[in-house]
Design a protein around this motif. Sequence first.
Motif, PDB file in Angstrom:
ATOM      1  N   VAL A 121       0.819  -1.219   0.000  1.00 16.74           N
ATOM      2  CA  VAL A 121       0.000   0.000   0.000  1.00 16.74           C
ATOM      3  C   VAL A 121       0.846   1.259   0.000  1.00 16.74           C
ATOM      4  O   VAL A 121       0.503   2.249  -0.652  1.00 16.74           O
ATOM      5  CB  VAL A 121      -0.946  -0.006   1.219  1.00 16.74           C
ATOM      6  N   TYR A 122       1.999   1.235   0.695  1.00 17.51           N
ATOM      7  CA  TYR A 122       2.722   2.483   0.923  1.00 17.51           C
ATOM      8  C   TYR A 122       4.010   2.630   0.112  1.00 17.51           C
ATOM      9  O   TYR A 122       4.543   3.741   0.017  1.00 17.51           O
ATOM     10  CB  TYR A 122       3.034   2.622   2.416  1.00 17.51           C
ATOM     11  N   VAL A 263       2.570   4.990   8.746  1.00 16.61           N
ATOM     12  CA  VAL A 263       2.079   6.072   9.622  1.00 16.61           C
ATOM     13  C   VAL A 263       2.825   7.384   9.393  1.00 16.61           C
ATOM     14  O   VAL A 263       2.690   8.314  10.179  1.00 16.61           O
ATOM     15  CB  VAL A 263       2.183   5.664  11.109  1.00 16.61           C
ATOM     16  N   ALA A 264       3.597   7.484   8.315  1.00 14.43           N
ATOM     17  CA  ALA A 264       4.402   8.683   8.084  1.00 14.43           C
ATOM     18  C   ALA A 264       3.544   9.945   8.044  1.00 14.43           C
ATOM     19  O   ALA A 264       3.876  10.964   8.674  1.00 14.43           O
ATOM     20  CB  ALA A 264       5.202   8.532   6.795  1.00 14.43           C
ATOM     21  N   ALA A 268       3.529  13.050  10.811  1.00 13.38           N
ATOM     22  CA  ALA A 268       3.911  14.393  10.363  1.00 13.38           C
ATOM     23  C   ALA A 268       2.819  15.415  10.690  1.00 13.38           C
ATOM     24  O   ALA A 268       3.110  16.579  10.991  1.00 13.38           O
ATOM     25  CB  ALA A 268       4.209  14.386   8.873  1.00 13.38           C
ATOM     26  N   GLU A 269       1.562  14.988  10.620  1.00 12.38           N
ATOM     27  CA  GLU A 269       0.442  15.901  10.867  1.00 12.38           C
ATOM     28  C   GLU A 269       0.013  15.943  12.334  1.00 12.38           C
ATOM     29  O   GLU A 269      -0.924  16.670  12.691  1.00 12.38           O
ATOM     30  CB  GLU A 269      -0.743  15.481   9.996  1.00 12.38           C
ATOM     31  N   GLY A 270       0.681  15.168  13.198  1.00 10.28           N
ATOM     32  CA  GLY A 270       0.373  15.193  14.621  1.00 10.28           C
ATOM     33  C   GLY A 270      -0.859  14.424  15.026  1.00 10.28           C
ATOM     34  O   GLY A 270      -1.326  14.548  16.162  1.00 10.28           O
ATOM     35  N   ALA A 316      12.546  10.511  -1.584  1.00  9.03           N
ATOM     36  CA  ALA A 316      13.040  11.085  -0.332  1.00  9.03           C
ATOM     37  C   ALA A 316      12.448  10.379   0.869  1.00  9.03           C
ATOM     38  O   ALA A 316      13.033  10.379   1.955  1.00  9.03           O
ATOM     39  CB  ALA A 316      12.682  12.575  -0.275  1.00  9.03           C
ATOM     40  N   ALA A 317      11.286   9.759   0.688  1.00  5.99           N
ATOM     41  CA  ALA A 317      10.603   9.116   1.810  1.00  5.99           C
ATOM     42  C   ALA A 317      11.374   7.901   2.334  1.00  5.99           C
ATOM     43  O   ALA A 317      11.332   7.606   3.505  1.00  5.99           O
ATOM     44  CB  ALA A 317       9.190   8.693   1.404  1.00  5.99           C
TER      45      ALA A 317
END
Length: 326
Positions: A121-122, A263-264, A268-270, A316-317
């Motif tokens: 998926v990711y 869960v990146a 990142a969005e808290g 970059a991820a």
Amino acid sequence: MAMASIVPDVERSTLGALWDATRMRLLVALANERSVSAAARAIGVTQSTASEHVRVLEVAMGQPLIERLGRGSRLTDAGRVLALRAAEALAALAAGEEEIADLAGLQSGRVTLAASWAPGVYLLPETLGCFQEEFPSVDVDLEVASTVDVLQRLLAGSVQLAIVGDVPDDPRLAVQRFCEDEVLGVAKPGLLPVEDGAVAAEALSAATILASEVGSSTQALADEELRAAGVHPRTTWRLGPTEGVKRAAEAGLGFAFLSRFAVAAELAEGRLESFRIAGREPLRRHFLVVRLAGRELTPAEERFLATLWRCCSKSAAYAASCAVPP
């Protein structure tokens, strides 16, 4: 003069004389389906035709290849051996077709791939986009499932490549590292007492664990880590694939252990915070590319894996986690 029969003399036939593509496809289908009728539907023949093919092979082998279980059936040990060899033979034929096509450039071909949830998926969508742009005439069949299901499909011959987070020690499988991953503890910010990025085992034992489906290598690794740390969660909610687990964690229903790639965005969005178990090292593993041992890659598969590593190194991820390509 009497005409020779086109029906083989089964009593004196070797497997080679009976080894046609339909029977090979039927054996592979029988490894994946729960009945002869389901396997027959899967390859587009009638049940009576499928039963006759099984009978011919059983007479030639001198032993049963399937055993009946109520309304269903499954392969015997002998049947599983033949099914594996049938899958290998079909893969070799497909590879031959692609190698001939490759003499004039990769204008056709097919990659049959299965991946567990986190890489499927990711990580894979970007690779699939790159590959389809470069090789639009090559078809890619992708299935995403738990690690256990993915490896079962690979061993049964229904897919030729797998990307998973864990592989048992099995001489039938050839394994290659692809990308390093870390399995993170995650929870809604404020749900757990996180100090310096860690949560005490006692605090986790008083909470609910949000678990992935049975057969998940991520969950199996997390469960082993919890046992080693002496964590015994108060309750367990088994919620299936990753997305359901994440949503429950965001809602504050408990904690979970998931791939950092999964869960990146939430971190990142808290919407989630990560942690490790106090006193334990980071929980790291590798995503792995797996195929049947001894089976050569087809030209299409070689190009696909080359694209996988190229996209990995450019992203970059996860560029820093990408293994060195072969």
